[in-house]
Design a protein around this motif. Structure first.
Motif, PDB file in Angstrom:
ATOM      1  N   SER A 153      -5.986   6.337  11.371  1.00 46.37           N
ATOM      2  CA  SER A 153      -6.824   6.044  10.103  1.00 46.37           C
ATOM      3  C   SER A 153      -6.134   7.063   8.980  1.00 46.37           C
ATOM      4  CB  SER A 153      -8.156   6.817  10.383  1.00 46.37           C
ATOM      5  OG  SER A 153      -7.989   8.234  10.765  1.00 46.37           O
ATOM      6  N   SER A 154      -4.948   7.668   9.230  1.00 41.14           N
ATOM      7  CA  SER A 154      -4.073   8.557   8.257  1.00 41.14           C
ATOM      8  C   SER A 154      -3.174   7.447   7.434  1.00 41.14           C
ATOM      9  CB  SER A 154      -3.311   9.451   8.912  1.00 41.14           C
ATOM     10  OG  SER A 154      -2.152   9.194   9.541  1.00 41.14           O
ATOM     11  N   GLU A 155      -2.617   8.366   6.397  1.00 43.41           N
ATOM     12  CA  GLU A 155      -1.556   7.214   5.828  1.00 43.41           C
ATOM     13  C   GLU A 155      -0.124   7.874   6.096  1.00 43.41           C
ATOM     14  OE1 GLU A 155      -1.951   4.998   3.236  1.00 43.41           O
ATOM     15  OE2 GLU A 155      -3.935   4.821   4.286  1.00 43.41           O
ATOM     16  N   LEU A 156       0.023   8.658   7.233  1.00 38.67           N
ATOM     17  CA  LEU A 156       1.150   9.161   7.896  1.00 38.67           C
ATOM     18  C   LEU A 156       2.328   8.217   7.794  1.00 38.67           C
ATOM     19  CD1 LEU A 156      -0.227  12.170  10.010  1.00 38.67           C
ATOM     20  CD2 LEU A 156       0.721  12.278   7.413  1.00 38.67           C
ATOM     21  N   THR A 157       3.448   8.534   7.580  1.00 41.65           N
ATOM     22  CA  THR A 157       4.624   7.788   7.895  1.00 41.65           C
ATOM     23  C   THR A 157       4.837   7.717   9.534  1.00 41.65           C
ATOM     24  OG1 THR A 157       5.703   8.879   6.042  1.00 41.65           O
ATOM     25  CG2 THR A 157       6.597   6.793   6.808  1.00 41.65           C
ATOM     26  N   CYS A 158       5.171   6.878  10.080  1.00 39.64           N
ATOM     27  CA  CYS A 158       5.397   6.930  11.550  1.00 39.64           C
ATOM     28  C   CYS A 158       7.004   6.334  11.875  1.00 39.64           C
ATOM     29  CB  CYS A 158       4.305   6.219  12.326  1.00 39.64           C
ATOM     30  SG  CYS A 158       4.212   6.270  14.157  1.00 39.64           S
ATOM     31  N   LEU A 159       7.463   6.922  12.802  1.00 41.11           N
ATOM     32  CA  LEU A 159       8.609   6.699  13.297  1.00 41.11           C
ATOM     33  C   LEU A 159       8.573   6.198  14.940  1.00 41.11           C
ATOM     34  CD1 LEU A 159      11.752   5.889  13.061  1.00 41.11           C
ATOM     35  CD2 LEU A 159      12.174   8.287  13.606  1.00 41.11           C
ATOM     36  N   LEU A 160       8.749   5.090  15.053  1.00 44.34           N
ATOM     37  CA  LEU A 160       8.540   4.752  16.537  1.00 44.34           C
ATOM     38  C   LEU A 160      10.131   4.385  17.291  1.00 44.34           C
ATOM     39  CD1 LEU A 160       6.012   1.926  16.304  1.00 44.34           C
ATOM     40  CD2 LEU A 160       5.526   4.080  17.016  1.00 44.34           C
ATOM     41  N   GLN A 161      10.393   5.347  18.430  1.00 52.17           N
ATOM     42  CA  GLN A 161      11.522   5.338  18.866  1.00 52.17           C
ATOM     43  C   GLN A 161      11.452   4.674  20.458  1.00 52.17           C
ATOM     44  OE1 GLN A 161      14.927   7.934  17.111  1.00 52.17           O
ATOM     45  NE2 GLN A 161      13.040   9.433  17.614  1.00 52.17           N
ATOM     46  N   GLY A 220       9.669  -8.934  -3.105  1.00 58.49           N
ATOM     47  CA  GLY A 220      10.122  -8.155  -1.890  1.00 58.49           C
ATOM     48  C   GLY A 220       8.828  -7.748  -0.792  1.00 58.49           C
ATOM     49  N   ALA A 221       9.336  -7.145   0.276  1.00 55.75           N
ATOM     50  CA  ALA A 221       8.607  -6.725   1.407  1.00 55.75           C
ATOM     51  C   ALA A 221       7.389  -5.541   0.664  1.00 55.75           C
ATOM     52  CB  ALA A 221       9.476  -6.062   2.392  1.00 55.75           C
ATOM     53  N   PHE A 222       7.992  -4.838   0.059  1.00 53.53           N
ATOM     54  CA  PHE A 222       6.719  -3.876  -0.207  1.00 53.53           C
ATOM     55  C   PHE A 222       5.945  -4.586  -1.357  1.00 53.53           C
ATOM     56  CE2 PHE A 222       9.817  -0.485   0.462  1.00 53.53           C
ATOM     57  CZ  PHE A 222       8.820   0.856   0.942  1.00 53.53           C
ATOM     58  N   GLU A 223       6.257  -5.381  -2.116  1.00 50.80           N
ATOM     59  CA  GLU A 223       4.980  -6.220  -3.006  1.00 50.80           C
ATOM     60  C   GLU A 223       4.534  -7.130  -1.940  1.00 50.80           C
ATOM     61  OE1 GLU A 223       5.963  -7.959  -7.016  1.00 50.80           O
ATOM     62  OE2 GLU A 223       7.830  -7.610  -6.142  1.00 50.80           O
ATOM     63  N   ARG A 224       4.777  -7.656  -0.980  1.00 55.18           N
ATOM     64  CA  ARG A 224       4.100  -8.577   0.074  1.00 55.18           C
ATOM     65  C   ARG A 224       3.179  -7.640   0.883  1.00 55.18           C
ATOM     66  NH1 ARG A 224       7.192 -10.634   3.474  1.00 55.18           N
ATOM     67  NH2 ARG A 224       9.184  -9.960   2.868  1.00 55.18           N
ATOM     68  N   ALA A 225       3.634  -6.321   0.998  1.00 56.85           N
ATOM     69  CA  ALA A 225       2.648  -5.654   1.929  1.00 56.85           C
ATOM     70  C   ALA A 225       1.842  -4.798   1.231  1.00 56.85           C
ATOM     71  CB  ALA A 225       3.498  -4.669   2.734  1.00 56.85           C
ATOM     72  N   GLU A 226       1.384  -5.155  -0.225  1.00 54.66           N
ATOM     73  CA  GLU A 226       0.565  -4.157  -0.971  1.00 54.66           C
ATOM     74  C   GLU A 226      -0.820  -4.430  -0.420  1.00 54.66           C
ATOM     75  OE1 GLU A 226      -0.606  -2.207  -4.459  1.00 54.66           O
ATOM     76  OE2 GLU A 226       1.418  -2.580  -3.670  1.00 54.66           O
ATOM     77  N   GLY A 227      -1.375  -2.980  -0.220  1.00 55.18           N
ATOM     78  CA  GLY A 227      -2.684  -2.534   0.398  1.00 55.18           C
ATOM     79  C   GLY A 227      -2.657  -2.875   2.047  1.00 55.18           C
ATOM     80  N   GLY A 259      17.522  -6.094 -10.792  1.00 55.54           N
ATOM     81  CA  GLY A 259      17.587  -6.758 -12.033  1.00 55.54           C
ATOM     82  C   GLY A 259      16.465  -6.428 -13.076  1.00 55.54           C
ATOM     83  N   GLY A 260      15.485  -5.801 -12.496  1.00 54.81           N
ATOM     84  CA  GLY A 260      14.344  -5.508 -13.151  1.00 54.81           C
ATOM     85  C   GLY A 260      14.252  -4.049 -13.902  1.00 54.81           C
ATOM     86  N   THR A 261      13.465  -3.756 -14.705  1.00 54.14           N
ATOM     87  CA  THR A 261      13.299  -2.729 -15.440  1.00 54.14           C
ATOM     88  C   THR A 261      11.841  -1.826 -15.112  1.00 54.14           C
ATOM     89  OG1 THR A 261      12.712  -3.540 -17.648  1.00 54.14           O
ATOM     90  CG2 THR A 261      14.869  -2.949 -17.142  1.00 54.14           C
ATOM     91  N   GLU A 262      10.917  -2.785 -15.031  1.00 52.52           N
ATOM     92  CA  GLU A 262       9.574  -2.300 -14.698  1.00 52.52           C
ATOM     93  C   GLU A 262       9.383  -1.402 -13.191  1.00 52.52           C
ATOM     94  OE1 GLU A 262       5.005  -4.135 -14.492  1.00 52.52           O
ATOM     95  OE2 GLU A 262       6.659  -5.599 -14.618  1.00 52.52           O
ATOM     96  N   ARG A 263       8.770  -0.329 -13.431  1.00 55.67           N
ATOM     97  CA  ARG A 263       8.507   0.317 -12.278  1.00 55.67           C
ATOM     98  C   ARG A 263       7.171  -0.348 -11.492  1.00 55.67           C
ATOM     99  NH1 ARG A 263      12.141   3.274 -10.973  1.00 55.67           N
ATOM    100  NH2 ARG A 263      11.225   3.665  -8.960  1.00 55.67           N
ATOM    101  N   LEU A 264       7.143  -0.545 -10.390  1.00 55.11           N
ATOM    102  CA  LEU A 264       5.729  -1.218  -9.654  1.00 55.11           C
ATOM    103  C   LEU A 264       5.187  -0.089  -8.760  1.00 55.11           C
ATOM    104  CD1 LEU A 264       7.303  -4.737  -8.976  1.00 55.11           C
ATOM    105  CD2 LEU A 264       5.926  -3.788 -10.856  1.00 55.11           C
ATOM    106  N   ASP A 265       3.858  -0.123  -8.515  1.00 59.84           N
ATOM    107  CA  ASP A 265       3.349   0.923  -7.466  1.00 59.84           C
ATOM    108  C   ASP A 265       3.527   0.139  -6.366  1.00 59.84           C
ATOM    109  OD1 ASP A 265       2.643   2.623  -9.379  1.00 59.84           O
ATOM    110  OD2 ASP A 265       0.870   1.733  -9.733  1.00 59.84           O
ATOM    111  N   ALA A 266       3.815   1.196  -5.090  1.00 60.44           N
ATOM    112  CA  ALA A 266       3.644   0.704  -3.807  1.00 60.44           C
ATOM    113  C   ALA A 266       2.741   1.225  -3.053  1.00 60.44           C
ATOM    114  CB  ALA A 266       5.290   1.164  -2.954  1.00 60.44           C
ATOM    115  N   ASP A 267       1.569   0.608  -2.909  1.00 60.14           N
ATOM    116  CA  ASP A 267       0.383   1.041  -2.219  1.00 60.14           C
ATOM    117  C   ASP A 267       0.484   0.561  -0.667  1.00 60.14           C
ATOM    118  OD1 ASP A 267      -2.055   1.892  -1.089  1.00 60.14           O
ATOM    119  OD2 ASP A 267      -3.134   0.251  -2.093  1.00 60.14           O
ATOM    120  N   VAL A 268       1.441   1.179   0.001  1.00 53.61           N
ATOM    121  CA  VAL A 268       1.959   0.633   1.397  1.00 53.61           C
ATOM    122  C   VAL A 268       2.205   1.822   2.512  1.00 53.61           C
ATOM    123  CG1 VAL A 268       3.710  -0.540   2.552  1.00 53.61           C
ATOM    124  CG2 VAL A 268       3.029  -1.322   0.488  1.00 53.61           C
ATOM    125  N   ARG A 269       1.550   1.510   3.476  1.00 58.40           N
ATOM    126  CA  ARG A 269       2.009   2.587   4.664  1.00 58.40           C
ATOM    127  C   ARG A 269       3.244   1.911   5.499  1.00 58.40           C
ATOM    128  NH1 ARG A 269      -1.684   4.315   9.842  1.00 58.40           N
ATOM    129  NH2 ARG A 269      -0.470   6.214  10.328  1.00 58.40           N
TER     130      ARG A 269
END
Length: 455
Positions: A153-161, A220-227, A259-269
């Motif tokens: 339920s957290s937003e913590l990044t996780c590394l699976l090894q 890209g992947a970050f946009e497709r994973a939004e939310g 190739g872009g200049t606009e900064r986009l938000d990444a609401d992604v875990r």
């Protein structure tokens, strides 16, 4: 449940809710940091000169990551991490050995001693045999489930090894399904399957005309994973040029398309996975230290199947149930006792993925409803043959009915085994020399040998 006399029968789960880990203290007896002590109160303690270690020792004769002390049911295992000068006990260089209490050993110009503290730590285990599709009743897997339950339920990044085929992608999906983002998208990006010159576009997207062939704007992947959740598989393959850009997104939560200049938000875990030891990659200069720390806020190691053989019957039942709908005549195949013994004793270099493919193949090809030992088509026993077959490179085979990634992995595994076996033999089984010719670290090459039962 009640019987005819009104007596109630209760089923009691007598499995322990936790496992005990004995605490110990690693003391520097002699050397530049004599008197320093590090408490061993987790599953493992990595010791070396680099800051990625759990215990950092300022001794220039010690390797970046020199040795590991791993606590398990049998005691404390001392394991050399393919250090340059070796880890020595009684003057003899060792690879791994269970330490007796208060015995001295040497690394570099330092002498260490492991002293029991007479205390224990309770490691919680989940009550469940599954976690959103990941299966296992062994203590090792229930410990993994307990951690996944805590962080879901957290937003913590996780590394699976873990080794190839241990279920890292399945665990990442389970983490998404159990999270507050479960209604959002779940996007997988395999960092090993994309050409380096296209990777940035796949991760961040690109604007029209950003480069030759960019005829349209692309998400890209970050946009497709939004939310939702972005799963970065094989993160150890990410190029050093792209690593700082990924770190920037994780730190600032914004990114730009190529190739872009606009900064986009990444609401992604972000959940990442690798079958490499990223500490070793950091020490070798192949992976950024700051990115490693940012990804491994929570670090979970999925155990190889050979370390949790008690899960095999449960997994076999699950895979058979999964395949039954596709079998002709509604057959219901079951393994014989002899076949199950073979499944339990096999080394499983391909881990759970190999077990699943073995059961799927046997269920489809067997005549009748009984899967015998021969129907499994498993060669060898606890370890495969270590002598390379000179003709094997021309006979690599794969299951073309499997998904692309699985079929590809079968070929990669076959190549890895033959390549490492030949190189190992050519260099008289000297890991350092074979690893140097392969362009790999000794630690990575040794892990490949162990993975394929060659060492």
């Amino acid at each position: 449940m009640s019987d005819e006399m009104g007596l109630e029968t209760k089923f009691v789960d007598d499995r322990p809710a936790s496992r005990e880990l004995h605490k110990a203290k690693l003391v520097v007896v002699e050397g530049p940091e004599a008197g320093e002590a590090f408490v061993v109160d987790r599953g493992s303690l990595h010791v070396g000169r680099a800051s990625v270690n759990d215990a950092v020792v300022e001794d220039r004769s010690i390797s970046s990551t020199h040795f590991e002390i791993r606590a398990d049911e049998e005691g404390f295992l001392l394991r050399d991490a393919d250090s340059t000068n070796g880890t020595k006990l009684d003057g003899c260089r060792i690879e791994s050995i269970y330490l007796e209490p208060d015995v001295d050993f040497q690394a570099g110009n330092s002498t260490f001693r492991l002293e029991p503290l007479g205390e224990t730590v309770e490691i919680p285990l989940s009550d469940d045999d599954t976690f959103h599709g990941v299966i296992g009743r062994s203590p090792a897997m229930r410990e993994v489930f307990a951690t996944l339950e805590k962080i879901a339920s957290s937003e913590l990044t996780c590394l699976l090894q873990g080794e190839t085929g241990t279920g890292k992608e399945r665990a990442a999906r389970a983490l998404h399904d159990a999270s507050r983002r479960s209604e959002g998208p779940y996007v997988v990006l395999d960092c090993s399957a994309i050409p380096p010159d296209l990777m940035e576009s796949h991760v961040f997207g690109h604007e029209k005309g950003a480069f030759t062939g960019a005829v349209d704007q692309r998400e890209g992947a970050f946009e497709r994973a939004e939310g939702g959740t972005l799963f970065l598989d094989e993160i150890g393959e990410l190029s050093t040029d792209l690593q700082p850009k990924l770190l920037r997104v994780l730190e600032n939560g914004t990114f730009q398309r190529v190739g872009g200049t606009e900064r986009l938000d990444a609401d992604v875990r972000v959940v990442a996975a690798t079958n490499r030891d990223l500490r070793d990659e950091v020490n070798a200069g192949h992976f950024r230290e700051d990115l490693y720390f940012r990804l491994s806020v929570v670090e979970i190691e999925l155990p190889p199947l050979s370390k949790r053989t008690e899960d095999i019957p449960l997994l076999v039942d699950h895979f058979l149930e999964d395949v039954r709908e596709s079998l002709p005549d509604q057959r219901n195949p079951e393994p014989t006792a002899d076949a199950l013994d073979k499944l339990m004793s096999y080394s499983w270099p391909g881990n759970v993925r190999e077990l699943r493919n073995t059961i799927r193949r046997a269920a489809h090809l067997v005549d009748g409803t009984t899967i015998g030992r021969a129907d499994l088509r498993l060669e060898g026993g606890l370890a495969p043959e270590s002598n390379p077959d000179p003709d094997a490179a021309d006979t690599f085979q794969t299951d073309f009915e499997a998904e692309f990634k699985e079929a590809k992995q079968q070929l990669v595994d076959a190549f890895e085994r033959e390549y490492c076996a030949r190189l190992y033999e050519q260099h008289d089984r000297v890991i350092a020399h074979a690893a140097e010719e392969a362009g790999l670290s000794r630690y990575h090459f040794r892990n490949l040998l162990e993975k394929h039962g060659l060492k």
